[in-house]
Design a protein around this motif. Structure first.
Motif, short mmCIF file in Angstrom:
data_model
loop_
_atom_site.label_atom_id
_atom_site.label_comp_id
_atom_site.label_asym_id
_atom_site.label_seq_id
_atom_site.Cartn_x
_atom_site.Cartn_y
_atom_site.Cartn_z
N ILE A 363 0.84 -1.20 0.00
CA ILE A 363 0.00 0.00 0.00
C ILE A 363 0.87 1.25 0.00
O ILE A 363 0.68 2.18 -0.79
N VAL A 364 1.85 1.27 0.90
CA VAL A 364 2.70 2.44 1.06
C VAL A 364 3.54 2.68 -0.19
O VAL A 364 3.69 3.82 -0.65
N ILE A 365 4.09 1.61 -0.75
CA ILE A 365 4.94 1.74 -1.95
C ILE A 365 4.18 2.40 -3.09
O ILE A 365 4.62 3.40 -3.66
N PHE A 366 3.02 1.86 -3.42
CA PHE A 366 2.31 2.36 -4.59
C PHE A 366 1.56 3.66 -4.31
O PHE A 366 1.33 4.46 -5.23
N SER A 367 1.22 3.91 -3.05
CA SER A 367 0.68 5.21 -2.69
C SER A 367 1.75 6.28 -2.86
O SER A 367 1.50 7.38 -3.37
N ALA A 368 2.97 5.96 -2.44
CA ALA A 368 4.08 6.91 -2.56
C ALA A 368 4.40 7.20 -4.02
O ALA A 368 4.61 8.35 -4.41
N LEU A 369 4.42 6.15 -4.83
CA LEU A 369 4.68 6.35 -6.25
C LEU A 369 3.58 7.19 -6.90
O LEU A 369 3.85 8.05 -7.76
N GLY A 370 2.35 6.96 -6.49
CA GLY A 370 1.24 7.76 -7.00
C GLY A 370 1.35 9.21 -6.58
O GLY A 370 1.10 10.13 -7.38
N GLY A 371 1.76 9.45 -5.32
CA GLY A 371 1.92 10.81 -4.83
C GLY A 371 2.99 11.57 -5.59
O GLY A 371 2.81 12.73 -5.98
N THR A 372 4.13 10.92 -5.80
CA THR A 372 5.22 11.55 -6.55
C THR A 372 4.79 11.86 -7.97
O THR A 372 5.02 12.97 -8.48
N THR A 373 4.16 10.89 -8.63
CA THR A 373 3.72 11.09 -10.01
C THR A 373 2.73 12.24 -10.10
O THR A 373 2.85 13.10 -10.98
N GLY A 374 1.76 12.27 -9.17
CA GLY A 374 0.75 13.32 -9.19
C GLY A 374 1.34 14.70 -8.99
O GLY A 374 1.00 15.65 -9.70
N SER A 375 2.25 14.83 -8.02
CA SER A 375 2.84 16.13 -7.73
C SER A 375 3.72 16.63 -8.86
O SER A 375 3.65 17.80 -9.27
N ILE A 376 4.57 15.75 -9.39
CA ILE A 376 5.49 16.16 -10.46
C ILE A 376 4.73 16.49 -11.75
O ILE A 376 5.02 17.50 -12.41
N LEU A 377 3.73 15.67 -12.12
CA LEU A 377 2.95 15.95 -13.32
C LEU A 377 2.18 17.27 -13.18
O LEU A 377 2.15 18.09 -14.11
N THR A 378 1.56 17.46 -12.01
CA THR A 378 0.81 18.69 -11.78
C THR A 378 1.73 19.90 -11.83
O THR A 378 1.40 20.93 -12.42
N GLY A 379 2.92 19.79 -11.21
CA GLY A 379 3.88 20.88 -11.23
C GLY A 379 4.36 21.19 -12.64
O GLY A 379 4.51 22.37 -13.02
N TYR A 380 4.60 20.16 -13.43
CA TYR A 380 5.05 20.35 -14.81
C TYR A 380 3.98 21.07 -15.64
O TYR A 380 4.27 22.04 -16.36
N ILE A 381 2.74 20.60 -15.54
CA ILE A 381 1.65 21.22 -16.30
C ILE A 381 1.42 22.65 -15.81
O ILE A 381 1.18 23.57 -16.60
N PHE A 382 1.52 22.85 -14.48
CA PHE A 382 1.35 24.18 -13.89
C PHE A 382 2.37 25.15 -14.48
O PHE A 382 2.03 26.27 -14.85
N GLN A 383 3.62 24.72 -14.57
CA GLN A 383 4.69 25.61 -15.04
C GLN A 383 4.62 25.87 -16.53
O GLN A 383 4.84 27.00 -16.98
N HIS A 384 4.30 24.84 -17.33
CA HIS A 384 4.37 24.98 -18.78
C HIS A 384 3.04 25.34 -19.43
O HIS A 384 3.02 25.73 -20.61
N PHE A 385 1.93 25.21 -18.71
CA PHE A 385 0.63 25.57 -19.26
C PHE A 385 -0.05 26.59 -18.33
O PHE A 385 0.15 27.77 -18.46
N SER A 386 -0.80 26.10 -17.36
CA SER A 386 -1.43 27.00 -16.38
C SER A 386 -1.92 26.18 -15.20
O SER A 386 -2.00 24.94 -15.25
N GLY A 387 -2.28 26.89 -14.13
CA GLY A 387 -2.82 26.22 -12.95
C GLY A 387 -4.14 25.54 -13.25
O GLY A 387 -4.42 24.45 -12.74
N GLN A 388 -4.95 26.17 -14.11
CA GLN A 388 -6.23 25.56 -14.48
C GLN A 388 -6.01 24.25 -15.23
O GLN A 388 -6.67 23.25 -14.96
#
Length: 420
Positions: A363-388
């Protein structure tokens, strides 16, 4: 869950639960401060959004790696000793970080906190199994513990905002870590006083065999579908939760302290949602509730984000001056709240108690991987496109989660008596 529960007096059981709650409260503050620290790092250390987003990776990847390495070993060494070592490490790094006062120190901080949380979560989930004698009592206690976690998240936003000043170059906010070091010491004392006994292991078991059993779990169809569901859920939760302070600051033009304070609504919504779910699930099947929540989450995103377009910059001195969208977006936490604890409880309740540590590791392993993926993808889209665009992107994993929860329901026992 066919293993016989450990016989404990009510007082002893209460002391163990109190110790678990104290630990979860501490780690809720530390882990979910990453969104605040990202915003402060951008302001105080002049790092890019992509660089700041790497903090999520240091946190979550350390959780995943540590869980993979030690999940099957912790029962052998004892949960009490494991918890004490983890808490001591956190106390030390909280004392050191303000002394360094550089961005790299936070990479080390979140790596240490991530490793420690892996140990704590595996231990706590296993202890919940020891203290429960039925699926319903297991789910009730697990939701209570997770509810305390969200109270810690909520408190953390306000604790950090108290130390944040209008001066973006000031490092006074680092003093918050001395408070967290003190809280770590309190947790050490509660664990020391709790009557946590070592778990009896199956005869003939070894570290190698236990590690192999953990790996075998991931190949079971029910566990595999659960892993996908947990990954997708945490991807959404961390993507929204981590970047909400920055969204409030840059898209809604709110001051840093107000941006952080308003993010506490997200944590409060999660806490309230999990407490309400405990009552609702006594009368409604978990699969029906989860589908209602998932569809409503999508509706809220589609309703709220158009309100954030073209928000004019205005004088905002408190949370009461913020626009409506600043209140609506965090309310998504109320809808996503039941999903994670219910899925965890369904899967754990289907296993023997001696398997709980290994399953929690997964549970912890794949939750952690999901958290990292979500944060990094959101940050990338936020920076290169927009917050929306970044928050609209949550709709894709949301649709996939609806499908995976359906498959999870199909694989789980139809008459499973789960309640949260």
């Amino acid at each position: 869950m066919t293993d016989a529960p450990t016989i404990l007096t009510n007082a002893s059981r209460a002391r163990i639960i109190l110790a678990m709650m104290a630990c979860y409260f501490l780690f809720a503050v530390l882990l979910n401060s990453v969104g605040t620290v990202i915003l402060q790092s951008i302001n105080s250390f002049a790092v890019s959004k992509t660089q700041a987003a790497s903090l999520e990776g240091f946190k979550d990847l350390s959780i995943a790696i540590m869980s993979f390495l030690v999940a099957s070993m912790i029962p052998r060494f004892g949960y009490k000793l494991a918890l004490l070592i983890a808490l001591a490490a956190v106390m030390l790094i909280c004392l050191v970080t303000p002394q360094i006062g550089q961005f790299y120190a936070f990479k080390i901080l979140f790596a240490v906190v991530g490793c420690a949380f892996a140990v704590v979560k595996i231990s706590v989930y296993a202890l919940v199994g020891q203290l429960s004698d039925s699926p319903s009592s297991h789910s009730a206690l697990l939701n209570t513990i997770e509810g305390i976690f969200m109270v810690g998240v909520l408190s953390g936003y306000w604790i950090f905002s108290f130390f944040i000043t209008p001066d973006s170059n000031s490092l006074d906010w680092l003093s918050v870590y001395y408070i967290l070091a003190l809280l770590s010491l309190v947790c050490v004392l509660t664990i020391s006083l709790a009557p946590i006994a070592k778990q009896a292991l199956p005869s003939g078991s070894s570290i190698t065999s236990e590690f192999a059993e953990m790996l075998k779990l991931s190949f079971q169809p029910l566990v595999l579908v659960f892993i996908i569901s947990a990954f997708l859920y945490v991807l959404i939760e961390q993507g929204v939760g981590t970047w909400l302070p920055t969204f409030n600051n840059e898209i809604l033009h709110l001051p840093v302290d107000v941006s952080v304070q308003l993010t506490s609504i997200f944590a409060a919504s999660l806490a309230v949602g999990r407490l309400l779910a405990g009552q609702i699930l006594k009368h409604l099947h978990w699969y029906i509730l989860l589908n209602i929540c998932l569809v409503a989450m999508g509706g809220l995103i589609l309703l709220t984000l158009p309100l954030t377009q073209g928000v004019s910059q205005q004088t905002v001195s408190s949370i009461f001056d913020a626009p409506l969208a600043a209140y609506l977006m965090p309310m998504i936490g109320l809808l996503m709240a039941p999903i994670y604890p219910v899925l965890n409880s369904v899967i754990l309740s289907s296993l023997e108690k001696h398997q709980h540590a290994s399953m929690t590791g997964m549970i912890v392993i794949f939750s952690a991987l999901g958290g990292t993926t979500g944060s990094i993808l959101t940050g990338y889209i936020f920076q290169h496109f927009s917050g929306q665009h970044a928050f609209y992107s949550a709709l894709l994993p949301l649709c996939l989660l609806i499908v995976s929860v359906f498959l999870f329901k199909q694989r789980s026992t139809p008459a499973h008596p789960i309640a949260a």
